[in-house]
Design a protein around this motif. Structure first.
Motif, short mmCIF file in Angstrom:
data_model
loop_
_atom_site.label_atom_id
_atom_site.label_comp_id
_atom_site.label_asym_id
_atom_site.label_seq_id
_atom_site.Cartn_x
_atom_site.Cartn_y
_atom_site.Cartn_z
N ARG A 34 0.90 -1.23 0.06
CA ARG A 34 0.13 0.07 -0.11
C ARG A 34 1.10 1.31 -0.07
N GLY A 35 1.87 1.25 0.77
CA GLY A 35 2.86 2.47 0.83
C GLY A 35 3.38 2.64 -0.50
N ARG A 36 3.73 1.52 -1.24
CA ARG A 36 4.45 1.62 -2.81
C ARG A 36 3.42 2.41 -3.69
N LEU A 37 2.34 1.71 -3.59
CA LEU A 37 1.27 2.26 -4.45
C LEU A 37 0.79 3.71 -4.18
N LEU A 38 1.03 4.22 -3.04
CA LEU A 38 0.67 5.59 -2.59
C LEU A 38 1.87 6.33 -2.96
N LEU A 39 3.00 5.84 -2.87
CA LEU A 39 4.27 6.72 -3.43
C LEU A 39 4.11 6.90 -4.90
N THR A 40 3.77 5.98 -5.46
CA THR A 40 3.86 5.92 -7.24
C THR A 40 2.54 6.79 -7.45
N GLY A 41 1.37 6.56 -6.87
CA GLY A 41 0.39 7.55 -7.12
C GLY A 41 0.50 8.99 -6.95
N LEU A 42 1.54 9.30 -5.71
CA LEU A 42 1.77 10.78 -5.52
C LEU A 42 2.65 11.27 -6.54
N ALA A 43 3.83 10.38 -6.93
CA ALA A 43 4.67 10.51 -7.93
C ALA A 43 4.02 10.92 -9.53
N PHE A 44 3.01 10.15 -9.52
CA PHE A 44 2.19 10.25 -10.71
C PHE A 44 1.41 11.45 -10.84
N LEU A 45 0.89 11.86 -9.85
CA LEU A 45 -0.01 13.09 -9.78
C LEU A 45 1.04 14.24 -9.89
N LEU A 46 2.12 14.29 -9.29
CA LEU A 46 3.14 15.35 -9.25
C LEU A 46 3.69 15.60 -10.76
N GLY A 47 3.87 14.46 -11.57
CA GLY A 47 4.19 14.48 -12.96
C GLY A 47 2.98 15.13 -13.71
N LEU A 48 1.89 14.86 -13.39
CA LEU A 48 0.77 15.55 -13.98
C LEU A 48 0.59 17.01 -13.97
N LEU A 49 0.83 17.35 -12.55
CA LEU A 49 0.71 18.80 -12.22
C LEU A 49 1.72 19.42 -12.94
N VAL A 50 3.28 18.94 -12.95
CA VAL A 50 4.56 19.82 -13.61
C VAL A 50 3.85 19.84 -15.05
N ALA A 51 3.33 18.89 -15.75
CA ALA A 51 3.04 18.77 -17.12
C ALA A 51 1.95 19.81 -17.36
N ALA A 52 0.93 19.85 -16.48
CA ALA A 52 -0.02 20.95 -16.82
C ALA A 52 0.57 22.54 -16.75
N ALA A 53 1.42 22.63 -15.85
CA ALA A 53 1.86 23.83 -15.50
C ALA A 53 2.89 24.06 -16.70
#
Length: 131
Positions: A34-53
């Motif tokens: 669950r911790g690995r999935l959470l970290l992966t999801g957070l990294a993915f969301l951060l990447g989406l935010l950077v791409a959108a910006a």
């Protein structure tokens, strides 16, 4: 004046403190599934935010669509004007007059090469020879 009693606790001996530090240094954190999935999801969301910006600041859609200067030029035909005359005046160096006339006919859906006074036609831009 009121004086109270304070209890002072003794510090642990140095050798006990070193043993605790050494034990902590050997502790290794292992993330759960669950911790690995959470970290992966957070990294993915951060990447989406950077791409959108980046897309919002760079204005990539406008860059891909082209600038307004690359839009076809619209002119009103005057008496005595011909497509061949426009080809001599507006055709890019890399395009022959015959190709320019064919491009104008295609762009304006003209069945023949004849134009009449007052008619509005679009002329292709120099970089738009790929149509």
């Amino acid at each position: 004046m009121h004086t109270g009693t304070v209890m002072v606790l003794p510090l642990p001996p140095q050798h006990e403190q070193r043993a605790e530090d050494a034990a902590r240094a050997r502790v290794r954190l292992v993330p759960t599934r669950r911790g690995r999935l959470l970290l992966t999801g957070l990294a993915f969301l951060l990447g989406l935010l950077v791409a959108a910006a980046v897309l919002l600041t760079v204005d990539l859609p406008a860059a891909l669509a082209g600038t307004e200067s690359e839009q076809p030029v619209t002119i009103t035909v005057e008496a005595g004007d011909t497509l061949w005359g426009y080809a001599e005046e507006f055709a890019p160096e890399a395009m022959s007059e015959q190709e320019f006339v064919a491009e104008v006919r295609t762009l304006n859906h003209l069945p023949t090469g004849r134009v009449t006074a007052g008619q509005q036609i679009e002329l292709p831009v120099p970089g738009d020879a790929s149509r």
